[in-house]
Design a protein around this motif. Structure first.
Motif, PDB file in Angstrom:
ATOM      1  N   LYS A  41       0.828  -1.194   0.000  1.00 44.52           N
ATOM      2  CA  LYS A  41       0.000   0.000   0.000  1.00 44.52           C
ATOM      3  C   LYS A  41       0.866   1.249   0.000  1.00 44.52           C
ATOM      4  O   LYS A  41       1.494   1.569   0.997  1.00 44.52           O
ATOM      5  N   PRO A  42       0.939   1.950  -1.126  1.00 44.93           N
ATOM      6  CA  PRO A  42       1.735   3.174  -1.143  1.00 44.93           C
ATOM      7  C   PRO A  42       1.029   4.279  -0.363  1.00 44.93           C
ATOM      8  O   PRO A  42      -0.185   4.228  -0.164  1.00 44.93           O
ATOM      9  N   ASP A  43       1.795   5.285   0.045  1.00 41.47           N
ATOM     10  CA  ASP A  43       1.219   6.361   0.859  1.00 41.47           C
ATOM     11  C   ASP A  43       0.419   7.352   0.022  1.00 41.47           C
ATOM     12  O   ASP A  43      -0.329   8.149   0.559  1.00 41.47           O
ATOM     13  N   VAL A  44       0.628   7.339  -1.279  1.00 39.56           N
ATOM     14  CA  VAL A  44      -0.099   8.293  -2.135  1.00 39.56           C
ATOM     15  C   VAL A  44      -0.623   7.558  -3.352  1.00 39.56           C
ATOM     16  O   VAL A  44      -0.183   6.453  -3.672  1.00 39.56           O
ATOM     17  N   HIS A  45      -1.580   8.167  -4.013  1.00 42.88           N
ATOM     18  CA  HIS A  45      -2.061   7.602  -5.266  1.00 42.88           C
ATOM     19  C   HIS A  45      -1.778   8.574  -6.391  1.00 42.88           C
ATOM     20  O   HIS A  45      -1.836   9.784  -6.204  1.00 42.88           O
ATOM     21  N   PHE A  46      -1.517   8.018  -7.562  1.00 40.81           N
ATOM     22  CA  PHE A  46      -1.216   8.896  -8.678  1.00 40.81           C
ATOM     23  C   PHE A  46      -2.498   9.218  -9.428  1.00 40.81           C
ATOM     24  O   PHE A  46      -2.754   8.728 -10.508  1.00 40.81           O
TER      25      PHE A  46
ATOM     26  N   TYR B  90       6.130  -2.253  -7.790  1.00 38.07           N
ATOM     27  CA  TYR B  90       6.183  -0.836  -8.146  1.00 38.07           C
ATOM     28  C   TYR B  90       6.987  -0.543  -9.399  1.00 38.07           C
ATOM     29  O   TYR B  90       6.760   0.448 -10.053  1.00 38.07           O
ATOM     30  N   VAL B 108       7.542   7.420  -1.065  1.00 35.66           N
ATOM     31  CA  VAL B 108       6.144   7.279  -0.629  1.00 35.66           C
ATOM     32  C   VAL B 108       5.674   5.835  -0.465  1.00 35.66           C
ATOM     33  O   VAL B 108       4.487   5.599  -0.403  1.00 35.66           O
ATOM     34  N   VAL B 109       6.598   4.889  -0.425  1.00 35.21           N
ATOM     35  CA  VAL B 109       6.182   3.522  -0.108  1.00 35.21           C
ATOM     36  C   VAL B 109       6.747   3.175   1.264  1.00 35.21           C
ATOM     37  O   VAL B 109       7.930   3.389   1.513  1.00 35.21           O
ATOM     38  N   PHE B 110       5.891   2.662   2.108  1.00 35.07           N
ATOM     39  CA  PHE B 110       6.314   2.317   3.461  1.00 35.07           C
ATOM     40  C   PHE B 110       7.415   1.261   3.388  1.00 35.07           C
ATOM     41  O   PHE B 110       7.198   0.158   2.883  1.00 35.07           O
TER      42      PHE B 110
ATOM     43  N   HIS C  64       0.596  12.307   3.761  1.00 33.32           N
ATOM     44  CA  HIS C  64       1.298  12.752   2.566  1.00 33.32           C
ATOM     45  C   HIS C  64       0.442  13.722   1.775  1.00 33.32           C
ATOM     46  O   HIS C  64      -0.722  13.458   1.512  1.00 33.32           O
ATOM     47  N   GLN C  66       0.224  15.346  -1.831  1.00 33.17           N
ATOM     48  CA  GLN C  66       0.817  15.202  -3.155  1.00 33.17           C
ATOM     49  C   GLN C  66      -0.032  15.935  -4.184  1.00 33.17           C
ATOM     50  O   GLN C  66      -1.250  15.833  -4.174  1.00 33.17           O
ATOM     51  N   TYR C  68      -0.540  15.956  -8.099  1.00 34.70           N
ATOM     52  CA  TYR C  68      -0.222  15.214  -9.307  1.00 34.70           C
ATOM     53  C   TYR C  68      -0.751  15.999 -10.487  1.00 34.70           C
ATOM     54  O   TYR C  68      -1.955  16.216 -10.606  1.00 34.70           O
ATOM     55  N   VAL C  75       4.977  15.319 -10.287  1.00 34.92           N
ATOM     56  CA  VAL C  75       4.520  15.048  -8.933  1.00 34.92           C
ATOM     57  C   VAL C  75       5.232  15.997  -7.989  1.00 34.92           C
ATOM     58  O   VAL C  75       6.453  16.084  -8.025  1.00 34.92           O
ATOM     59  N   ARG C  77       5.560  17.076  -3.943  1.00 32.73           N
ATOM     60  CA  ARG C  77       5.187  16.741  -2.567  1.00 32.73           C
ATOM     61  C   ARG C  77       5.692  17.811  -1.613  1.00 32.73           C
ATOM     62  O   ARG C  77       5.889  17.566  -0.433  1.00 32.73           O
TER      63      ARG C  77
END
Lengths: 157, 518, 472
Positions: A41-46, B90, B108-110, C64, C66, C68, C75, C77
């Motif tokens: 699960k990434p912390d952000v979505h694109f 990813y 941004v990935v844990f 976070h 962001q 986009y 991107v 941040r």
């Protein structure tokens, strides 16, 4: 011969060092597993922001029905104010189109009335309404991340 | 009818009631390993465990015999594979996106950064531990007595492992990746040096053919990245696991690891194993496996030395688990502190100066700076061929399983180490100070440099010295020890040279701090 | 107790492993930006004008941030730390929470433009060092742009006419300087210009490694390189032939302009270019644009330390008197081989015939009315031996014994292939006879030193024989 010394086996399994060692191994395995699962699960979505400007109120005279294709929603304007209804069918996510009597989904035949309530087909729930706000400069903003009860219209003063 | 139904339903309910027991019973067919018999059964009934013997020799479990090098290599591979699959969640092998994806992974990935570090360092750790494992196998003479071909498979695995590391290096598509890719492509192209000298390039351009096959063009582009990705995640791993399976299967069929014929138990073994109280174990000493008693061959060697074996469950498994957790802890601790390098996005117009290959190839790059063909293809090919042939050229079978064979072996290894170090450093010092043919006679034909260069001279010296040792000691094993020791010494020294002492324009520098600023 | 060794290894490794898992988790859960967002929330609660706003402020999530920008695939941040950048309540807060200065964000909402589009830095990064991109170890080519050059970013979407009155005057001024300092005499832009220097089309977006940073003072980035290079090219690139003399202010202006020359082009929906500036095409402007860097005002012929040669005074009346338009056009179009004077025709440096004619018109504006007396070279039977004797006596002092001119001599290099090949003997003879007013070259003819026409013809023959010797 094969079953020799069962007592010894019992004793060694209960041995503190062995228990502690196996215990930490299990604990660390759980920790690693948790970390591995968290990685997915990434912390952000694109994705673009769910909140976006649709224009000034003057662009939506009473009676307007405007579809925003890239945002997948309809914006309506009537005597009571502005409101936004999603164009995403609540059954399996196809895009509904506007008809005289409401909304029709082309994929599996879901039907919704003018308010977005289900009147036919497999859809489990009605089309949600989104919140409309107004910026300081007068532009209308739809926040597609916030649902509002059906019938909530933004009154432009 | 009702009665039949009744009993049918009752049977069904009974089955539901005993579901847990019957499921576990089918899952663990031998039940809880509480007795020696069931412990043995666990080992040979379990798909994952039966690759190991039911009993393990005490020598194998003494940490000072193997140091766990091979096992650590395997565990690093497992860590690499798992972390690699997670990275694939990813990663996107696109020249425009690959770089950004890794930045995103980092920011941004844990745990993304840690994950990448783990993947990188366990992959590169494999190089070190595989080489150590190879050294262990060599110095204990474990490539003899039916294990000759397994040594050759080990060499194949070594090559595949280098290939996987190298292809992985290119995936981030940063400056390091791009220029390493270009360098490797030109190493592949280096047979051109020979075909050019012979004037047959236009008919038989083998270097150019493979370069184009590798890059999908003449320069690194999207095609190259796609191909390298394919190599990294599918082709090379597939072959690696195939050969790894054979590697393990052969170890198993050869009766586990080597051990001295003159094995004696020590009191200290109690720290490593639960020693059997009676000799003989659960099998009579004449026992072989099934039809194998009909076979008159050199494998499997199961009936020897059974009194010095212990049950693999739990003795071996505890050791293996310990080494696994040790490896994982080591990798994570290292990855926690040291970040994998990641530079500017790839720029085809501005080379890194120096454009260095990954560190494990910097020894080759040093040789490459003398002659592209010999450094890139000739000498490595010769070295790998020589390594693969060692078991066939040295067939003395006594004192297998003893480090350095005997006192003479220690002496020869030490002598070779010292002489090798002096000669390699001497050659490097000469080259750094005086240059080579082209510095003296600018118009010297390339073929002369290809044939006579410092790399070739060193290899020639190794061969002559080993022959000298064979003649002096009258033992091919001693010659092999001399050769292998010198090979290791030169790999380490050449690699250190390329890593620490070569700077921009491949000039010599005492330290990186002296590099001129670009 | 058996296997004590392996059990101990297992226990210790397990504990180490758990420790590092905890460390790593802690590090991931407490990123640098979290602190700033907490500060921001506190500020919001403090500054809230009413209870509702306070309640809303308390409920904001620390997460976070962001932006986009889909059309740009960009991107940003930055708002992880600068969360208050578009919040009017943060007007008086301190950096990083402060509201963006000016009213730029009204027309350029953060959600559409992000931050790094104008300010640069690394948008994907989530810690201060990497995000600002400063320092070599961040491996980032576009660090935060210094405030004094920020206007260069406006030119990504806006035209010069708009910028002139709307806060982009540094770009406009820089562009004017670029034209008037003769930069294109040596540098190509859009395919037109000399080729002594590097083309400048994408100079502003070149990575740091493109620039030789060895002698840059301070942070090694493109901005400092450009500025310091403008102030003293030879300090930054030893041996550079760039002839530019600027004040501190002018260097800043040119740096700003140079930074607008970038490879990437903005998508149509971002651009606000209404029409391009009509570039003046009159002779004077063109002369400034292409010639002034070397020839200056064109009146004085002098040895130039930078180019290591004598630059001819092309606007000197004496020169113009004997150099007719055809001669000049040929020199400009074909250039002078072996000198920095490049070929300026359409297919080389890219000037149109019409532009070249305009330039000639400008440089010949001071041409004297009277034409020189023609010199009919072909009439004479020449004697190179006599010419040589005369040369050694009369000319060698300035042009050197071998005619090469050079550092210690006032005269031009007569062995230059350009002189040998493209200058016709009549032109040489007239120059010797009448001299060059305004230069150290005196008149050797009847009115001056007193050589006869026959002597001059012999001299010319000798000078022209240099190239024959060279061939042999």
């Amino acid at each position: 011969m094969s079953d020799k010394n069962p007592e010894k086996g019992e004793v060694s399994r209960r041995d503190f060092l062995g228990l502690a060692a196996i215990g930490t191994a299990v604990l660390s395995a759980l920790g690693v597993l948790a970390g591995v699962l968290r990685i997915f699960k990434p912390d952000v979505h694109f994705e673009e922001s769910k909140k976006f400007k649709i224009g000034k109120p003057e662009q939506f005279p009473v009676g307007t029905v405007k579809k925003f294709d890239d945002k997948k929603l309809f914006v309506f304007s009537d005597e009571d104010g502005f409101y936004a209804i999603t164009a995403v069918c609540q059954h399996l996510g196809c895009i509904v189109y506007k008809t005289d009597w409401g909304f029709q989904c082309p994929c599996h035949g879901s039907k919704y009335d003018q308010m977005g309530n289900v009147i036919g087909g497999p859809a489990p729930r009605g089309l949600p309404w989104f919140k409309i706000e107004q910026l300081v400069d007068g532009s209308l903003v739809v926040d597609a991340s916030k649902e509002v009860p059906k019938g909530t219209k933004y009154i432009y003063v | 009818m009702g009665e039949v139904n009744q009993s049918g339903i009752a049977k069904f309910l009974n089955n539901i009631r005993s579901l847990k027991k019957s499921f576990l019973g089918s899952f663990l067919r031998s039940g809880k390993p509480t007795s020696d018999k069931s412990r043995a059964a666990v080992m040979f009934n379990n798909f994952f465990l039966h690759i190991q013997g039911v009993k393990t020799h005490i020598n194998t479990l003494r940490p000072t015999y193997t140091f766990g090098f091979g096992l650590i290599s395997l565990y690093l591979l497992i860590i690499v594979v798992i972390s690699g699959v997670l990275l694939m969640v990813y990663y996107n092998p696109s020249v425009t996106e690959a770089y950004n994806k890794i930045k995103d992974l980092k920011y941004v990935v844990f745990g993304g950064n840690l994950l990448r570090n783990i993947h990188k360092w366990s992959g590169e750790g494999m190089i070190i531990f595989v080489l150590l494992h190879m050294a262990r196998v060599f110095y204990t003479g474990s490539y003899k007595k039916g294990r000759e071909f397994n040594w050759v498979i080990g060499i194949v695995l070594l090559i595949l492992m280098f290939g996987m590391n190298l292809s992985g290096y290119m995936l981030p598509w940063d400056q390091l990746a791009y220029w390493a890719l270009l360098i490797v492509a030109n190493i592949i192209n280096s047979p051109k040096e020979i075909t050019d000298s012979l004037g047959i390039t236009q008919y038989f351009d083998i270097g150019g053919f493979f370069k184009e096959l590798f890059l999908g063009g003449t320069n690194p582009t999207q095609e190259s990245l796609t191909r390298v990705y394919l190599l990294h995640i599918w082709l090379l791993p597939m072959f690696l696991f195939l050969f790894l399976g054979i590697h393990f299967w052969r170890i198993r069929k050869d009766g586990g690891l080597t051990r001295p014929d003159t094995f004696e138990r020590k009191d200290s073994d109690i720290y490593y194993v639960n020693p059997p109280e009676k000799t003989g174990g659960i099998f009579p000493t004449y026992k072989t496996y099934g039809l194998m008693e009909l076979a008159r061959g050199r494998t499997p060697a199961v009936d020897k030395d059974v009194e010095n074996t212990v049950l693999s469950w739990p003795n071996l498994l505890i050791a293996e688990l310990a080494i696994f957790v040790l490896t994982l802890a080591g990798v994570i601790a290292y990855a926690y502190f040291v970040d994998a390098p990641f530079k500017e996005p790839a720029n085809p117009l501005i080379p890194e100066n120096p454009a260095k290959a990954p560190w494990y190839f910097l020894g080759l790059q040093e040789l490459l700076s003398y002659s592209a063909f010999m450094g890139g293809v000739g000498l490595p090919g010769l070295a790998l061929l020589g390594l693969a042939l060692i078991p066939y050229l040295d067939r003395e079978e006594d004192r297998v399983g003893i480090w350095f064979t005997n006192r003479q072996g220690v002496t020869v290894a030490l002598q070779s180490f010292i002489i090798g170090t002096i000669v390699v450093i001497g050659i490097l010092a000469f080259v750094v100070n005086f240059g080579w043919f082209r510095n003296w006679w600018p118009n010297v034909p390339q073929i002369l440099i290809t044939l006579i260069n410092p790399g070739n001279i060193w290899v020639g010296f190794m061969i002559v010295y080993s022959l000298f040792v064979i003649k002096k000691t009258g033992s091919t094993r001693m010659g092999a020890i001399a050769l292998f020791t010198m090979f290791l010494v030169s790999y380490v020294i050449f690699t250190a040279m390329g890593t620490y002492f070569r700077g921009p324009n491949w000039d010599f520098f005492w330290s990186k701090s002296q590099w001129p600023i670009h | 107790m058996y296997s004590r060794f392996y059990l101990s290894v297992l226990l210790i490794s397990g504990l180490v492993l758990i420790t590092f898992l905890v460390f790593a988790t802690y590090r991931e859960l407490n990123p640098e930006w979290k602190k700033y967002q907490l500060e921001y929330r506190d500020l919001l609660i403090k500054n809230a004008p009413n209870e509702a706003a306070r309640k809303k402020a308390k409920s904001i999530k620390i997460e976070h941030q962001q932006i986009y920008i889909k059309p740009l695939k960009k991107v940003d941040r930055c708002m992880n730390c600068h969360r208050g950048v578009d919040d009017p309540l943060m007007k008086d807060a301190k950096v990083p929470h402060k509201l963006h200065s000016g009213d730029y964000l009204k027309k350029h909402p953060v959600s559409k433009f992000g931050c790094t589009l104008c300010h640069y830095g690394q948008g994907r990064a989530t810690n201060k060092k990497d995000a600002h991109g400063k320092g070599r170890d961040t491996h980032w080519d576009y660090p935060l742009i210094p405030f004094k050059y920020i206007q260069s970013s406006c030119a990504k979407c806006h035209d010069y006419l708009f910028l002139k009155d709307n806060g982009g005057e540094m770009v406009v001024e820089g562009e004017r300087l670029f034209r008037e300092k003769g930069c294109r005499g040596c540098h190509k832009l859009n395919g037109v210009g000399g080729d002594l220097g590097k083309p400048l089309d994408i100079i502003g977006s070149q990575p740091i490694a493109y620039f030789p940073m060895k002698y840059v003072v301070g942070e090694r980035n493109t901005y400092n390189w450009l500025k310091q290079h403008f102030l003293d090219p030879r300090k930054i690139v030893p041996g550079s032939e760039m002839r530019v003399f600027l004040s501190e202010k002018e260097a800043d202006l040119l740096t700003t302009y140079t930074l607008t020359l970038r490879a990437e082009e903005m998508p149509r929906q971002f651009r606000a270019i209404r029409y391009t500036t009509p570039v003046p095409k009159d002779g004077e402007s063109l002369y400034k644009m292409y010639c002034v860097a070397c020839h200056g005002n064109g009146k004085i012929s002098a040895y130039d330390e930078i180019l290591k040669r004598t630059i001819p005074a092309i606007m000197n009346p004496a020169f113009l008197k004997i150099a007719d338009d055809k001669n000049l056009e040929r020199i400009i179009k074909e250039g002078r081989k072996g000198t920095p004077m490049t070929s300026w025709k359409r297919t080389a440096a890219g000037l149109r015939d019409e532009e070249i004619r305009n330039i000639i018109k400008f440089i010949t504006k001071d041409r004297p009315d009277e034409r020189p007396e023609p010199f009919d070279y072909k009439r004479f039977v020449t004697d190179t031996k006599h010419g040589k004797e005369l040369f050694n006596v009369r000319c060698a002092l300035c042009h050197g014994k071998d005619g090469k001119g050079g550092k210690d001599h006032l005269g031009l290099n007569l062995r230059n292939p350009a002189v040998q090949k493209f200058v016709d003997p009549e032109f040489l003879a007239m120059t010797i006879r009448d001299g060059r007013k305004g230069t150290p070259m005196p008149a050797f003819g009847k009115t001056g030193v007193g050589l006869s026409d026959q002597d001059i013809a012999d001299l010319v023959a000798y000078i022209r024989s240099f190239s024959d010797k060279g061939k042999k």
